[in-house]
Design a protein around this motif. Sequence first.
Motif, short mmCIF file in Angstrom:
data_model
loop_
_atom_site.label_atom_id
_atom_site.label_comp_id
_atom_site.label_asym_id
_atom_site.label_seq_id
_atom_site.Cartn_x
_atom_site.Cartn_y
_atom_site.Cartn_z
N SER A 165 49.66 16.06 -25.48
CA SER A 165 50.11 14.73 -25.91
C SER A 165 49.61 14.43 -27.32
CB SER A 165 49.58 13.66 -24.94
OG SER A 165 49.95 12.37 -25.38
N GLN B 113 50.42 11.48 -30.76
CA GLN B 113 51.15 10.41 -31.42
C GLN B 113 50.68 10.33 -32.86
OE1 GLN B 113 51.78 6.50 -29.72
NE2 GLN B 113 51.36 7.26 -27.63
N ARG C 107 45.91 2.05 -28.24
CA ARG C 107 47.18 2.03 -27.49
C ARG C 107 47.74 3.44 -27.34
NH1 ARG C 107 49.63 -3.53 -30.22
NH2 ARG C 107 48.65 -4.95 -28.69
N SER D 137 45.78 5.00 -24.61
CA SER D 137 46.22 4.50 -23.30
C SER D 137 47.53 5.13 -22.88
CB SER D 137 46.35 2.97 -23.33
OG SER D 137 45.10 2.36 -23.59
N ASP D 138 48.45 5.31 -23.83
CA ASP D 138 49.73 5.96 -23.53
C ASP D 138 49.51 7.39 -23.04
OD1 ASP D 138 51.07 3.70 -24.29
OD2 ASP D 138 51.55 4.41 -26.31
N SER E 244 48.30 7.56 -19.32
CA SER E 244 49.12 6.87 -18.32
C SER E 244 48.65 5.45 -18.07
CB SER E 244 49.14 7.67 -17.00
OG SER E 244 49.59 8.99 -17.23
N GLN E 245 48.18 4.80 -19.13
CA GLN E 245 47.76 3.39 -19.11
C GLN E 245 46.55 3.12 -18.21
OE1 GLN E 245 48.83 1.14 -21.25
NE2 GLN E 245 50.21 2.71 -22.10
#
Length: 495
Positions: A208, A210, A288, A291-292, A295-296
């Motif tokens: 993952s 971002q 954020r 958290s994404d 999975s929050q």
Amino acid sequence: MSNDNSLLEYSEIVMKMFNSEDEGFEFYNDYAYEKGFGVRKDYCEWDSGHNEKTLRKFVCSCEGFRAEKHLTREIKMRRSRNITRCGCPAKLVIALDHNTEQWYVKDFIDGHNHSMIEPDLSCFLRSHRRISDEQKAEIVLLQISGIRKHQIMDIMLKRYGGYDRVGFTSRDLYNFLHRNKLQTLSPGDAQTLINYMIVQKRRDPDFSFQYKRDGRGHLTGVLWCDFESQMDYRAFGDVVVFDGTYKTNKYNLPLVPFVGVNHHKSTVLFACGVVAHEDTESYVWLLRAFSDAMSQKHPVSVITDGDLAMQKAISIVWPNASHRLCGWHIENNIVSNIKDAEVKEGIRCFLYDRCSIEEIEKKWLEFLKKNEVTDKDSWLYQMYERRQVWCAAYHASTRYLGLRSNQRSESLHSRIQFNLDRKMSLVELLQHFDNTVQKLRIRQANLDFEASYKPCLEPDASIIVNEAAERFTPSVYYADVQYSLKTVSKSRSVF
């Protein structure tokens, strides 16, 4: 070599046929290595449409002479190299036969006007020095692992059995690593980093990441974590420790690792980020993104340094998480800002006193009055204003898994700093960081292996001791459980 052997060798060479120009060069270069001279590519001819080569001339590296301008120039930035060219006539000329599409020997002169190099020194001639693709991949991997260039050369020499077998020199290795770095960064460091992340995602679909850019396309934030880190967070993510005070790259951007503690009381990595600005907006984006990736799932408790922007971001993104400032940073700030020993001891008590909130509030008022703390701009009053994020009394019922400071993060930083070059690009930093994490995971695997065996207990160990040894890992048992059991035993003996 006798004249008959020389003639036979000459006849064999002029009768040679090659499938390509490169094959012809390799043949002549191998021949030159055996004889003790180097070669280079020289003149070539093309067809009428300039689409295909029809002739290529290979010459001895001693062919020709050094240009006069290089011999007579007055201003020289560095010492001139030794003269290597002496007009040697030796050459091999090959031409393309359009009927067979093969290259044949058109001209061959094997006579030299200079002495040959000793067999064990031919490896230093330029045409005989080459880093293979396999060696290049190994060299890059060694550099990513934090091994320095001269150490890489030592490893390669031992691997291949000496300087005459490795195929290149230290200068070749340094030049290759320099060119590789330029090629890596040529499209732009930010885009290269993104491309690297995309490749990682292809290899591991659960990887993952971002990133965000500003209006001008500049990278302002990135966060990444692999599947193993995500699994670690699911198991051990109740308490998260992070800070953004460590700058480790040529852009001086803060590296922000999110870490915690596992069932071995060892540091475990959840994710890592880099931000361009240490403001609330950047940290909100980073939290954020974290958290994404998870999975929050939000942490129960968070430990950070005293950064106000980070503190505000936590209250926005994780409003239900208990936030505590790092005790180690508080201790340092007490030493830096307070000179009076009695005042130091007085405020240090608030860091550890786990009394009720009503009682701690009363103690604070008495402390402020006793030390005449009235200036709202003073460090003491500001610490009073922020007391809820660092005083132990406000966190007595909160889960922190025994953590009181962000030294877990500091410990990871110290590992990253080993063999770290502050001129590293973002991609190089990420590769170095991943290598550090792999070392951490090897250690975790060793601890898992050790935990498969029960601790060595006394023959007359009690039921509770045996039960504790079964339920806890050796690291926790020896560090916490055994200590607690001894404390209880001493208390009972007193009474």
